[in-house]
Design a protein around this motif. Structure first.
Motif, PDB file in Angstrom:
ATOM      1  N   GLU A 180    -102.249  43.093 -37.726  1.00 32.89           N
ATOM      2  CA  GLU A 180    -101.726  43.999 -37.684  1.00 32.89           C
ATOM      3  C   GLU A 180     -99.454  44.013 -37.138  1.00 32.89           C
ATOM      4  O   GLU A 180     -98.559  44.062 -37.794  1.00 32.89           O
ATOM      5  N   CYS A 231    -101.672  45.041 -28.995  1.00 33.53           N
ATOM      6  CA  CYS A 231    -101.202  44.543 -30.810  1.00 33.53           C
ATOM      7  C   CYS A 231     -99.521  45.552 -30.999  1.00 33.53           C
ATOM      8  O   CYS A 231     -99.225  45.580 -29.346  1.00 33.53           O
ATOM      9  N   PRO A 232     -99.278  45.729 -31.775  1.00 36.65           N
ATOM     10  CA  PRO A 232     -97.952  46.545 -32.222  1.00 36.65           C
ATOM     11  C   PRO A 232     -97.773  48.081 -31.421  1.00 36.65           C
ATOM     12  O   PRO A 232     -96.967  48.244 -31.364  1.00 36.65           O
ATOM     13  N   HIS A 233     -98.767  48.417 -31.433  1.00 35.64           N
ATOM     14  CA  HIS A 233     -98.722  50.221 -30.986  1.00 35.64           C
ATOM     15  C   HIS A 233     -99.395  49.959 -29.289  1.00 35.64           C
ATOM     16  O   HIS A 233     -99.875  50.977 -28.393  1.00 35.64           O
ATOM     17  N   ASN A 277    -101.992  48.747 -27.751  1.00 33.93           N
ATOM     18  CA  ASN A 277    -103.824  48.023 -27.350  1.00 33.93           C
ATOM     19  C   ASN A 277    -104.008  46.736 -27.279  1.00 33.93           C
ATOM     20  O   ASN A 277    -102.873  45.928 -27.540  1.00 33.93           O
ATOM     21  N   GLU A 296    -104.714  55.793 -33.747  1.00 32.04           N
ATOM     22  CA  GLU A 296    -104.260  55.292 -34.432  1.00 32.04           C
ATOM     23  C   GLU A 296    -104.519  55.367 -36.062  1.00 32.04           C
ATOM     24  O   GLU A 296    -103.970  54.998 -36.770  1.00 32.04           O
TER      25      GLU A 296
HETATM   26 ZN   LIG Z   1    -102.654  48.370 -33.198  1.00 32.55          ZN
END
Ligand SMILES: [Zn+2]
Length: 242
Positions: free
Chosen positions: A101, A144-146, A148, A182
């Protein structure tokens, strides 16, 4: 030289040891089980069927294969747990997913809402060597970019709370959109369009329990979201001077 053996598993069948490579499906199950166990949710077949969008008989069959291969065990309540070997592989799949990601975000400048689905297709093909190179190229990210956490970095998310638990008028920083959200590209695209992204500050300005909605003040723009979305958005409280 010690060679990495992540993809090799020993299955004992009729007293004969067979080397099994985990399939992409098995890797997806392992990652889903890891996330449920991490969140202290009971791992049962029905929940996996719902998350992975497959039928209950398919889940039963796959879990049986995974149990024979030594990735999982089930307890007396029929709840599923990862073995040490299963946990190691699940961690690697999730790491490969999250690093991919970042690669798609930083190197190919793909949109934040699209990288999850793309990484799903790529993650199974990465070798340990590529995983290591990506980790170092992406400067050892902890999330991660989100938002998490990568396996092993769960501690950084320990104090982040879901928006549904935040009192009215509280100033918060968005930190994380849960993995289960996601999976929904429409939702991710909605969040990206309205700038509900990690690092952004918002104020919880209205909460209607009877309507199951929360209104966020995003620097002037008011955004109404349902509790079912809000419970997947984790935030950090900001100290404000009254
Ligand atoms: Zn993610």
């Amino acid at each position: 030289m010690v060679r990495a053996t992540r993809s090799i598993n020993f299955m004992i069948k009729d007293k004969e040891i067979v080397h099994c490579k985990p399939t992409a499906t098995v890797e997806d199950y392992l990652a889903a089980i890891y996330i449920l166990e991490r969140d202290k949710e009971a791992v049962i077949g029905a929940r996996l069927a719902e998350l992975l969008q497959v039928s209950a008989p398919t889940v039963t069959l796959t879990l049986k294969r995974m149990s024979h291969s030594g990735w999982i065990i089930s307890d007396e309540k029929k709840e599923i747990h990862l073995t040490d070997q299963g946990c190691e592989l699940a961690s690697s799949v999730i790491r490969r997913h999250m690093l991919t990601e970042w690669m798609l975000t930083r190197m190919l400048h793909m949109s934040w809402s699209q990288v999850h689905a793309e990484a799903d297709k790529i993650e199974h093909t990465l070798s340990l060597d590529v995983e290591e190179r990506l980790r170092s190229q992406m400067n050892n990210p902890q999330t991660c970019p989100h938002g998490n956490p990568l396996p092993g970095f769960e501690g950084i998310a320990a104090d982040w709370l879901p928006l549904t638990e935040i009192p009215l008028g509280t100033h918060v920083i968005i930190r994380r959109i849960h993995e289960h959200a996601e999976e929904n590209p429409d939702l991710m695209s909605f969040l990206e369009t309205h700038n509900i992204l990690p690092g952004v500050q918002v104020i919880v300005s209205e909460k209607l329990d009877f309507n199951h909605t929360i209104t966020l003040n995003c620097t002037g723009e008011m955004l109404v979201i349902g509790f079912s979305i809000a419970e997947h958005i984790f935030v950090e409280l900001i100290e404000t001077e009254e």
